[in-house]
Design a protein around this motif. Structure first.
Motif, PDB file in Angstrom:
ATOM      1  N   PHE A1267       0.815  -1.214   0.000  1.00 20.66           N
ATOM      2  CA  PHE A1267       0.000   0.000   0.000  1.00 20.66           C
ATOM      3  C   PHE A1267       0.853   1.271   0.000  1.00 20.66           C
ATOM      4  O   PHE A1267       0.327   2.360   0.142  1.00 20.66           O
ATOM      5  CB  PHE A1267      -0.930   0.021   1.220  1.00 20.66           C
ATOM      6  N   SER A1268       2.182   1.124  -0.178  1.00 20.49           N
ATOM      7  CA  SER A1268       3.061   2.293  -0.068  1.00 20.49           C
ATOM      8  C   SER A1268       2.961   3.216  -1.272  1.00 20.49           C
ATOM      9  O   SER A1268       2.998   4.434  -1.134  1.00 20.49           O
ATOM     10  CB  SER A1268       4.511   1.863   0.147  1.00 20.49           C
ATOM     11  N   THR A1269       2.831   2.644  -2.474  1.00 17.67           N
ATOM     12  CA  THR A1269       2.638   3.475  -3.681  1.00 17.67           C
ATOM     13  C   THR A1269       1.684   2.745  -4.617  1.00 17.67           C
ATOM     14  O   THR A1269       1.422   1.556  -4.460  1.00 17.67           O
ATOM     15  CB  THR A1269       3.954   3.710  -4.451  1.00 17.67           C
ATOM     16  N   ARG A1270       1.206   3.461  -5.613  1.00 17.48           N
ATOM     17  CA  ARG A1270       0.275   2.856  -6.575  1.00 17.48           C
ATOM     18  C   ARG A1270       0.945   1.742  -7.363  1.00 17.48           C
ATOM     19  O   ARG A1270       0.323   0.724  -7.668  1.00 17.48           O
ATOM     20  CB  ARG A1270      -0.246   3.937  -7.523  1.00 17.48           C
ATOM     21  N   MET A1271       2.222   1.959  -7.725  1.00 19.25           N
ATOM     22  CA  MET A1271       2.929   0.929  -8.499  1.00 19.25           C
ATOM     23  C   MET A1271       3.114  -0.343  -7.689  1.00 19.25           C
ATOM     24  O   MET A1271       2.882  -1.444  -8.191  1.00 19.25           O
ATOM     25  CB  MET A1271       4.294   1.462  -8.952  1.00 19.25           C
ATOM     26  N   PHE A1273       1.314  -1.302  -5.259  1.00 16.52           N
ATOM     27  CA  PHE A1273      -0.015  -1.895  -5.061  1.00 16.52           C
ATOM     28  C   PHE A1273      -0.354  -2.783  -6.257  1.00 16.52           C
ATOM     29  O   PHE A1273      -0.768  -3.934  -6.093  1.00 16.52           O
ATOM     30  CB  PHE A1273      -1.060  -0.791  -4.890  1.00 16.52           C
ATOM     31  N   GLN A1274      -0.165  -2.224  -7.463  1.00 16.64           N
ATOM     32  CA  GLN A1274      -0.447  -2.994  -8.679  1.00 16.64           C
ATOM     33  C   GLN A1274       0.401  -4.264  -8.717  1.00 16.64           C
ATOM     34  O   GLN A1274      -0.083  -5.349  -9.051  1.00 16.64           O
ATOM     35  CB  GLN A1274      -0.162  -2.157  -9.928  1.00 16.64           C
ATOM     36  N   TYR A1275       1.677  -4.105  -8.384  1.00 13.14           N
ATOM     37  CA  TYR A1275       2.589  -5.251  -8.369  1.00 13.14           C
ATOM     38  C   TYR A1275       2.070  -6.334  -7.421  1.00 13.14           C
ATOM     39  O   TYR A1275       2.032  -7.517  -7.769  1.00 13.14           O
ATOM     40  CB  TYR A1275       3.990  -4.783  -7.938  1.00 13.14           C
ATOM     41  N   SER A1276       1.640  -5.911  -6.242  1.00  9.58           N
ATOM     42  CA  SER A1276       1.193  -6.874  -5.231  1.00  9.58           C
ATOM     43  C   SER A1276      -0.079  -7.595  -5.663  1.00  9.58           C
ATOM     44  O   SER A1276      -0.222  -8.803  -5.455  1.00  9.58           O
ATOM     45  CB  SER A1276       0.954  -6.160  -3.892  1.00  9.58           C
ATOM     46  N   VAL A1277      -1.000  -6.853  -6.284  1.00  8.60           N
ATOM     47  CA  VAL A1277      -2.261  -7.466  -6.752  1.00  8.60           C
ATOM     48  C   VAL A1277      -1.953  -8.503  -7.830  1.00  8.60           C
ATOM     49  O   VAL A1277      -2.455  -9.630  -7.799  1.00  8.60           O
ATOM     50  CB  VAL A1277      -3.227  -6.380  -7.291  1.00  8.60           C
ATOM     51  N   CYS A1437      -5.422  -1.316 -23.732  1.00  7.97           N
ATOM     52  CA  CYS A1437      -5.481  -2.617 -23.049  1.00  7.97           C
ATOM     53  C   CYS A1437      -6.143  -2.540 -21.678  1.00  7.97           C
ATOM     54  O   CYS A1437      -6.271  -3.540 -20.994  1.00  7.97           O
ATOM     55  CB  CYS A1437      -4.083  -3.207 -22.918  1.00  7.97           C
ATOM     56  N   LYS A1438      -6.533  -1.321 -21.272  1.00  2.46           N
ATOM     57  CA  LYS A1438      -7.277  -1.081 -20.018  1.00  2.46           C
ATOM     58  C   LYS A1438      -6.448  -1.321 -18.752  1.00  2.46           C
ATOM     59  O   LYS A1438      -6.990  -1.486 -17.672  1.00  2.46           O
ATOM     60  CB  LYS A1438      -8.565  -1.941 -19.952  1.00  2.46           C
ATOM     61  N   ALA A1439      -5.123  -1.322 -18.873  1.00  2.00           N
ATOM     62  CA  ALA A1439      -4.276  -1.407 -17.666  1.00  2.00           C
ATOM     63  C   ALA A1439      -4.421  -0.092 -16.900  1.00  2.00           C
ATOM     64  O   ALA A1439      -4.477   0.982 -17.507  1.00  2.00           O
ATOM     65  CB  ALA A1439      -2.823  -1.632 -18.058  1.00  2.00           C
ATOM     66  N   PRO A1440      -4.519  -0.150 -15.561  1.00  2.00           N
ATOM     67  CA  PRO A1440      -4.789   1.068 -14.786  1.00  2.00           C
ATOM     68  C   PRO A1440      -3.572   1.997 -14.670  1.00  2.00           C
ATOM     69  O   PRO A1440      -2.438   1.537 -14.615  1.00  2.00           O
ATOM     70  CB  PRO A1440      -5.176   0.528 -13.408  1.00  2.00           C
ATOM     71  N   CYS A1441      -3.856   3.316 -14.616  1.00  2.00           N
ATOM     72  CA  CYS A1441      -2.800   4.321 -14.452  1.00  2.00           C
ATOM     73  C   CYS A1441      -2.236   4.236 -13.039  1.00  2.00           C
ATOM     74  O   CYS A1441      -2.965   4.033 -12.072  1.00  2.00           O
ATOM     75  CB  CYS A1441      -3.364   5.716 -14.710  1.00  2.00           C
ATOM     76  N   GLU A1442      -0.896   4.412 -12.918  1.00  2.00           N
ATOM     77  CA  GLU A1442      -0.239   4.338 -11.597  1.00  2.00           C
ATOM     78  C   GLU A1442       0.463   5.638 -11.229  1.00  2.00           C
ATOM     79  O   GLU A1442       1.213   5.688 -10.265  1.00  2.00           O
ATOM     80  CB  GLU A1442       0.841   3.242 -11.619  1.00  2.00           C
ATOM     81  N   ILE A1455       2.910  -1.892 -16.747  1.00  2.00           N
ATOM     82  CA  ILE A1455       2.824  -3.146 -17.514  1.00  2.00           C
ATOM     83  C   ILE A1455       1.518  -3.168 -18.304  1.00  2.00           C
ATOM     84  O   ILE A1455       0.437  -3.002 -17.745  1.00  2.00           O
ATOM     85  CB  ILE A1455       2.954  -4.363 -16.562  1.00  2.00           C
ATOM     86  N   HIS A1456       1.651  -3.312 -19.605  1.00  2.00           N
ATOM     87  CA  HIS A1456       0.474  -3.382 -20.486  1.00  2.00           C
ATOM     88  C   HIS A1456       0.187  -4.849 -20.826  1.00  2.00           C
ATOM     89  O   HIS A1456       1.017  -5.723 -20.583  1.00  2.00           O
ATOM     90  CB  HIS A1456       0.716  -2.567 -21.753  1.00  2.00           C
TER      91      HIS A1456
END
Length: 1568
Positions: A1267-1271, A1273-1277, A1437-1442, A1455-1456
């Motif tokens: 939860f430290s940064t958006r990037m 977070f995405q990596y963890s998910v 590709c609908k990948a979310p913005c970080e 990552i796309h």
């Protein structure tokens, strides 16, 4: 060399001198190149030499910079300074005081210093000194004496590197020339010696003899030079050597044929060995004398081949004509062999006669000898030879073993160095095509890339199929030898290969030079260049082969023996780099960097030096053949290859140590010097990609550099324009990716004294050109906001330009280096180091430098550099900035949550506890004013933090300077968001409190009335003489209660028409959208909306056409996109309503305003979709209608819950018990204390804890990596999805991203949080509440008088800022309490303690999910807002913005995905698309969608359609392996779910394992 012998009583001459010069310890520990070339405090200071020990350093510094003033070594003594300071009147009086003290004992002969330095230096420093002295046209040592051991050494190795180029008379017509190493040139040698004393200056005479009338140069040190008259202490016996080499011009040449000239210092009577050596190696010996011994045994005893010539001075008093005659007869000398200077002969006549004699010898002698051959004679005479050391001989043997077998170079390269030839060039071609995709045509991109990868693998297999050649085995073995032998080997290899090249390539080089002069011969130039390339063989080819051996082995599995066998190669090369050896960075022939090899070499270098060693980089760029390598060699004393044949190709880097004493000033440990090939080289000019090639090189080296030296020639304006465009292009690219380039323009071959006006005009003209080029480059890079060069970088025309005169002072080969050249280069060097010292940002360490090489080179392989650039240092710096900003943002939010909570408590307690203001409206105004101050304070704090952050020098903050404004805007936006939120919360709390005021009054009246009636009933019952049982008391109480309730005026609070209220705000909101919106709104009643799930279908012909078209090009059409948007907005609004209902407060009109604001905000994010008004109206109607029904029920529930009569009835049993206790006069202390604790204090404490825990948990979760940064977070998910490996999860993540992420956050919180981890926060807030309660009890106990009601009122007052005690719960304690206050207070303390224990126990037993449901601030909601950010998704590709901050201008994602995962299928085939947008944006493919109105549009120009998105190509081709694995694994499932056909999976995707997918995830998100 033997150490000088000495005794403790007496120092030898040599020892004494070495001590004076500060060189004593270097006699045994020799000076090395790395020592003398390191940057120290003397490198850039002009402090005068103050003592003898300063003189060697001065000489070396000047010599390494080929300064012809190097031998003018003298220091200013205090006495000299004092003498200079005397006034004109007194100088004669004190004449006797100064000169005696300036006697020759204080001064040193330059020859002594030179001799001492040669004695104290290792072979490589000796070689470098000899080379640089030769360039200055100084004589160099041939025989070096050691005056202590009486031995001398032949300096063969020292002269090995001197290459001379000349044109003898025989080649003058053909304009040919001879170029060779001087030690292997077979030349006649003429030696000059002295016998006894001599009044003629032998050395001065020689200088005149060897200089033509236009060029008079002091080749030999003589008595009339500065300090030349000082007695020689150790240099007698020194034999110096120089060469006269003709240029082929009869009018200028002193001798038409080349000749070597030797000069022995001292009397030959004292140096018979040296004299014997010269007699056996010279064609002629000229013996200078004043007085001859008639016996002259010394001259007659020698077994010499040399002719003897006697040179005497008749004017000398000691001259004896008879003695000369006797000697002449004895030696059989003719008249022409005796040269005597008499009174009638001036110096010029005498030199002319000498010249004639020498010329006669040169033209007629058959005695010619190589210096190499002289080694045999030296051995016979017991003279040491410097090359005889075992390291040098072993190295020579190893080098000869390799080079002796070279016959035809092209065939040799194919046989012995096969890996870096065609195979490497083919690999380069494939590698660039992978990035540029120019030949993809109609093929599927991912299939095409897969085929390219397979071809690369095939080529690597081919490389691995070769056994290591004999030459490479020998080469690697030799460079694995200990340090000094390795250095000798590399020098031998370089010299051997240069010798070979001169033999093999001289014809090609001449043809190349001739063709270069004519621009019409481009095809021929290309052909000759190809032949030159094939026939060139340098040491770099062996290192290229070594790099390819390593890269090929690295493609094998970890356990493969071949891979293990070559693992050590990068460390070998790193050791060479550390020793100061130039290493190739860019392979000029293949135009590529072997990235794996170079990065591993630098990684090993990082291990060899001290941790985190910092480096600064200096690079030179310029047109070919403008002396870039010479400039660097002169500036830093280094040895980049300077050749008269093909120039430098590619780029080489070299490491220079920075001395400890200047490390702090320069903030670095090493300097890296990069030499590059010339831009605009003729051999590349006709290639299609020459501009591209130059741009690649310039971008790379400018990006790597801390300062770039731009070498330009003013003569050719077209050429200059071209190079400026390339360079400015590189600078612009660097500015755009966060680098701050610095540059210095160097104008070479400018006259020594240029008119300042002319230079000023040139500078102005240059700036005009730079501005013009900036605009051109900005247009190409689509960064047209850059209008002038100063927009790109800091540049001052006055300080950014350097004018350097020509290199040679006269016509080579006999011209020395121009003193002005050396001085000007020295000034440039000082300035460069000064600029580097002033750098604000910290230097890179070696691993940072490696990352810059990798990221810059990968980016230049793409056509669009700026949009392709991805650098992990920039990513790290951005991540750190995001992390820091997130911390500051959370501190701000947390502070405002806490402040708002306290403010809401004040509002809730208004009218119940004493307050400074009597009006709740005034309280609201005051609180809003206070909130404004707190918000302003925190906004300022945030902006100050940001300012401070960007001022630091560590952490590469300068790389993210471009994001500073985004984060500053985010801070301001956060303040606005918090202000709006706080304002709403305060307004709602105030309005609810206002609404409760009337109800509270009624409740108080009810209580008072009840108290009065209960009191009367007790009196009445006591008067009755009957025995009042509990049953009778109950009956009496019920009767009284019923009568009282019937007699009360029933208060009925009015119910609001929430639907009407909502419609009012909806109409107001839509009125701003125009009359059509209002018309649409009036077509349907709000009450009829929201009864069914929301649906929006295509209406009108255009929409229907678009919707139908979606089946053709399979892109989500407008309606499909809108449905998705609507679902997301409805879900968010439903959640908002749910949270409001859970708080069980009254409805407030701000709720619907917030909902409408949420809808507007979300629709604004999709403004590029051109949303129709009918969609907006129907969506708002639907959401508002659903919300209105929920709010209506919430409102009615609130009214019912707060009905005074209902509240009264709820407490009926409590009142009944109190009535009975009072009647029986029972003590109620303990019971009331317990009830007050359970009914009043406990709920208040629970509410307080629930309102406080939310922010605590958010803070705790934000410390977790995920939860430290958006990037992160995405990596963890994504990592979690990979570990679960479940299709439904992937589908949910892709198709319902927000919903999945919200669930994931909640699940993660439940997983991470435990009752133990929460107990710290719960205990803190519980403890704080208990302390406040106990403090309040103690405070009220101290007050005297009053009853229980007063005591409770006081407790409530004391807790007014902390807890809100329910008015309803307090009712029963306000009447008929027969209580001893002291006992009540004591009991209360006990029950409060018990309550604390019970609550702690409850905390332990309640599960986390249940706890989370009760929190006022929902952690999952806040975390979602924090980590999801702007919510934008990649348009393809609908990948979310970080991107960090809420106000970022550009959307990015790490990552796309293959587009098939976003439901896209191929036209016609209905197969899932496997293309990934990171590849598509580099290709010539096209797309069409609603945003393009169904028209085809090139992917390369996607930014014209989506200007706020930046889709950078993958850092490596492995980065998208994660999603490739997902599509490969679940191809069938996705096809079924999307009603499509299976995707065609490329072969290379089939090899991707979960481990590879995980590694690609790490790489994409830069997770270490």
């Amino acid at each position: 060399m033997t150490e000088p012998a000495s005794t403790s009583e007496h120092k030898t001459q040599l020892e004494s001198l070495l001590e004076d010069l500060g060189l004593k310890h270097h006699f045994t520990e020799k000076l090395s190149l790395s020592t003398i070339l390191q940057i120290d405090e003397k490198t850039c200071t002009d402090e005068p030499t103050k003592c003898n020990s300063d003189l060697p350093g001065y000489f070396l510094k000047k010599t390494m910079m080929v300064n012809v003033k190097a031998r003018n070594v003298a220091f200013t003594s205090e006495c000299e300074s004092a003498c200079d300071a005397e006034s004109d009147e007194t100088w004669f009086d004190d004449f006797d005081d100064c000169p005696d003290s300036l006697n020759s004992n204080n001064r040193l002969n330059p020859l002594d210093i030179i001799t001492a330095l040669f004695l104290c230096s290792d072979g490589f420093v000796q070689q470098e000194m000899a080379l640089k002295m030769s360039m200055c046209q100084f004589s160099v040592p041939l025989l070096l004496p050691n005056c202590d051991t009486k031995q001398c050494s032949l300096m063969l190795w020292a002269m090995r590197d001197i290459v001379k180029k000349y044109r003898p008379l025989s080649l003058s017509e053909s304009k040919g020339f001879i170029e060779d190493r001087i030690v292997v040139s077979k030349l006649p040698m003429v030696s000059f010696v002295r016998l006894g004393e001599c009044s003629l200056s032998k050395s001065e005479t020689l200088n005149k003899l060897l200089s033509n009338s236009q060029q008079n140069h002091d080749i030999f040190v003589h008595r009339n030079m500065a300090n030349g008259d000082c007695p020689r202490r150790i240099s007698n016996g020194l034999t110096e050597m120089t060469w006269y080499l003709p240029c082929g011009n009869k009018n200028m040449d002193v001798f038409s044929e080349p000749v070597a000239v030797a000069n022995l210092r001292g009397d030959i009577a004292s140096f018979e060995t040296q004299f014997s050596f010269l007699c056996q190696t010279s064609a002629a010996i000229f013996v200078f004398f004043d007085n001859l011994d008639s016996e002259c045994k010394l001259l007659s005893n020698q077994h010499h081949k040399a002719q003897i010539f006697l040179v005497g001075n008749r004017q000398s008093q000691q001259f004896s004509r008879d003695a000369v005659k006797k000697v002449a007869n004895k030696l059989n000398l003719t008249k022409s062999s005796i040269l005597l200077k008499d009174k009638q002969m001036n110096d010029a006549d005498f030199v002319q006669r000498l010249h004639k004699t020498v010329n006669n010898v040169v033209e007629n002698t058959k005695v010619k000898m190589q210096i190499e051959q002289m080694a045999d004679i030296a051995h016979e005479l017991g003279i040491l030879v410097d090359e005889d050391c075992p390291e040098c001989q072993n190295a020579k043997k190893n080098a000869d073993a390799i080079t002796a077998k070279i016959q035809e170079i092209p065939e040799y390269k194919d046989a012995q160095l096969p890996l870096h030839g065609k195979i490497w060039k083919n690999l380069t071609r494939l590698e660039k095509e992978e990035f540029r995709l120019r030949k993809v045509g109609n093929q599927n991109i991912e299939m095409y890339k897969s085929d390219l990868q397979k071809e690369k693998e095939k080529l690597r297999k081919e490389q691995n199929s070769y056994d290591m050649s004999e030459a490479m085995t020998c080469f690697i073995s030799a460079i694995s030898r200990p340090g000094i032998e390795r250095s000798y080997f590399l020098k031998w290899m370089r010299m051997n290969l240069d010798n070979l090249s001169r033999q093999k390539l001289s014809g090609l080089r001449e043809a190349y030079k001739n063709k270069k002069k004519s621009s019409e011969n481009n095809e021929e130039i290309k052909e000759i260049d190809r032949q030159l390339s094939n026939s060139s063989l340098g040491i770099e080819h062996f290192f290229r082969e070594m790099g390819q051996i390593y890269e090929a082995s690295a493609s094998l599995t970890e356990t493969d023996l071949s891979r293990q066998q070559f693992k050590h190669l990068p460390r070998l090369c790193a050791g060479l780099l550390l020793d100061g050896f130039p290493v190739e960075l860019v392979d000029g022939d293949a135009s590529n960097i072997p990235l794996r090899w170079v990065t591993d070499v630098l990684s090993q270098l990082n291990d060899l030096v001290s941790p985190k060693s910092k480096i600064l980089v200096v690079t030179v760029l310029g047109v070919q053949s403008t002396g870039k390598s010479t400039l660097l060699n002169t500036m830093f004393g280094v040895q980049f290859a300077v050749s008269s044949g093909r120039c430098t190709r590619g780029a080489f880097m070299l490491l220079i140590k920075v001395n400890e004493n200047v490390k702090k000033e320069l903030k670095c440990d090493f300097m890296v010097i990069i030499d590059t090939e010339g831009l605009k080289s003729p051999e590349l000019a006709q290639l299609d990609n020459s501009y591209e090639h130059d741009n690649e090189l310039a971008t790379l080296v400018v990006g790597l550099s801390d300062i770039t030296i731009i070498n330009i020639a003013m003569e050719n304006s077209t050429e200059m324009k071209d190079i400026l465009q390339i360079v400015v292009h590189a600078f612009l690219r660097m500015k755009e990716v966060g680098k701050k380039p610095r540059c210095q323009f160097v104008h070479q071959n400018v006259a020594d004294v240029s008119a300042p006006e002319k230079n000023l005009r040139e500078r102005e003209h240059l700036l005009e050109q730079l501005n013009e080029m900036t605009q051109a480059a900005a247009k190409m890079e689509k960064k047209e906001e850059n209008k002038s060069f100063t927009d790109v970088m800091e540049y001052n025309p006055a300080t950014g330009n350097w004018y350097i005169p020509g290199l040679w002072n006269g016509s080579p080969p006999m011209a020395p280096v121009n003193a002005g050249y050396s001085e000007a280069v020295y000034e440039l060097k000082k300035n460069v180091i000064q600029i580097l010292g002033k750098c604000e940002s910290s230097a890179n360490d070696i691993l940072d430098f490696t990352e810059w090489i990798r990221s810059l080179w990968n980016a230049v392989k793409h056509e669009n550099f700026i949009f392709s650039f991805r650098n992990s240092l920039v990513a790290d710096a951005y991540m750190t900035l995001c992390t820091e900003f997130n911390k500051w943002e959370w501190e701000f939010r947390k502070e405002m949550y806490s402040w708002t909570k306290d403010a809401e408590i004040k509002i809730s307690n208004f009218g119940r506890v004493k307050c400074e203001v009597s009006n709740i409206g005034q309280l609201l105004t005051d609180l809003k004013s206070d909130a404004c101050l707190v918000l302003s304070e925190w906004e300022t704090k945030l902006l100050e933090n940001l300012e401070k952050y960007f001022k630091q020098t560590e952490g590469h903050v300068h790389l993210v300077e471009a994001y500073r404004e985004d984060f500053a805007n985010s801070a301001k936006s956060l303040r606005r968001e918090m202000e709006s939120s706080v304002d709403n919360q305060l307004t709602v709390a105030t309005d609810i409190r206002k609404g409760m005021t009337e109800i509270d009054k009624i409740k108080v009246n009810h209580t008072k009335e009840l108290e009065k009636r209960v009191g009367a009933l007790i009196e009445e019952c006591r008067k009755k003489k009957l025995d009042m049982t509990d049953k009778k008391l109950d009956e009496e109480f019920d009767k009284m209660w019923n009568i009282m309730v019937e007699e009360q005026d029933l208060y009925k609070q009015e119910t609001m028409d929430v639907m009407g209220n909502v419609f009012y705000y909806l109409r107001d909101n839509l009125s701003r959208k125009g009359s059509h919106a209002c018309e649409l709104l009036s077509q349907k009643r709000l009450q009829e909306c929201g009864l069914m799930p929301f649906k929006y279908s295509a209406e009108g012909f255009i929409n229907k056409a678009l919707h139908g078209a979606s089946k053709i090009f399979n892109y989500e059409d407008h309606v499909m996109v809108l449905r998705k948007i609507a679902d997301g907005i409805i879900m968010d609004c439903s959640q908002f309503v749910k949270e409001k209902k859970e708080r069980k407060n009254n409805y407030h009109n701000t709720f619907i305003q917030e909902i409408l604001h949420m809808i507007d905000e979300r629709l604004e994010k999709h403004k590029n979709l051109k949303i129709e008004i009918d969609f907006e109206v129907s969506l708002k109607q639907h959401i508002c209608a659903v919300a209105a029904r929920d709010f209506q029920k919430m409102h009615e529930d609130f009214i019912h819950l707060n009905d005074p009569l209902l509240c009264l009835n709820q407490n009926k049993e409590r009142f009944r018990v109190n009535f009975k206790d009072e009647f029986h006069e029972r003590d109620q202390c303990q019971k009331n204390a317990k009830d007050f604790t359970d009914d009043c204090l406990r709920p208040a404490v629970e509410n307080f804890i629930n309102s406080s825990l939310g922010p605590d948990i958010i803070g705790e979760m934000k410390t977790k990596f995920q939860f430290s940064t958006r990037m992160f977070f995405q990596y963890s998910v994504l990592l979690d999805l990979l570990s679960k490996d479940n299709f439904e999860d992937y589908q949910s993540y892709i198709c319902s991203y927000e919903g999945y992420v919200k669930r994931w956050i909640l699940d993660e919180m439940v997983k991470v949080l435990t009752n133990e981890s929460l107990s710290e926060f719960e205990d803190r807030h519980l403890g704080s509440s208990i302390k406040s309660i106990n403090d309040a009890i103690r405070t009220v106990q101290a007050k005297e008088g009053g009853n229980l009601q007063k005591l409770i009122e006081d407790i409530r007052q004391e807790l007014g800022d902390k807890l809100v005690i329910s008015e309803d719960a307090l009712g029963p304690f306000m009447i008929l309490n027969n209580v001893n206050q002291k006992e009540f207070a004591e009991g209360l303390t006990v029950y409060v303690k018990e309550m604390e224990e019970n609550m702690k126990e409850k905390f332990k037993k309640t599960n986390i999910k249940t706890k989370l449901a009760y929190f006022d601030v929902k952690p999952e909601k806040e975390l979602f807002k924090s980590v999801v950010g702007c919510g934008k998704q990649c348009p393809f590709c609908k990948a979310p913005c970080e991107a960090g901050g809420s106000e970022h201008k550009v959307h990015t994602t790490s990552i796309h995905r293959p587009e098939g995962l976003g439901r896209y299928t191929w036209d016609g085939s209905e197969k899932l698309v496997i293309d990934i947008c990171t590849s598509l944006v580099s290709s010539d493919c096209r797309f069409r969608c609603n945003a393009t109105s169904g028209e085809w549009h090139p992917y390369k120009e996607y930014t014209t359609i989506y200007p706020d998105w930046r889709i950078a190509p993958d850092k490596s081709l492995k980065d998208s392996d994660y999603w490739k694995y997902v599509l490969k694994k679940f191809n069938k499932e996705f096809a079924e779910a999307y009603n499509a056909k299976l995707a065609d999976i490329p072969d290379t995707w089939k090899d991707i394992t979960p481990q590879i997918a995980q590694e690609s995830l790490k790489s994409s998100f830069n997770v270490k």
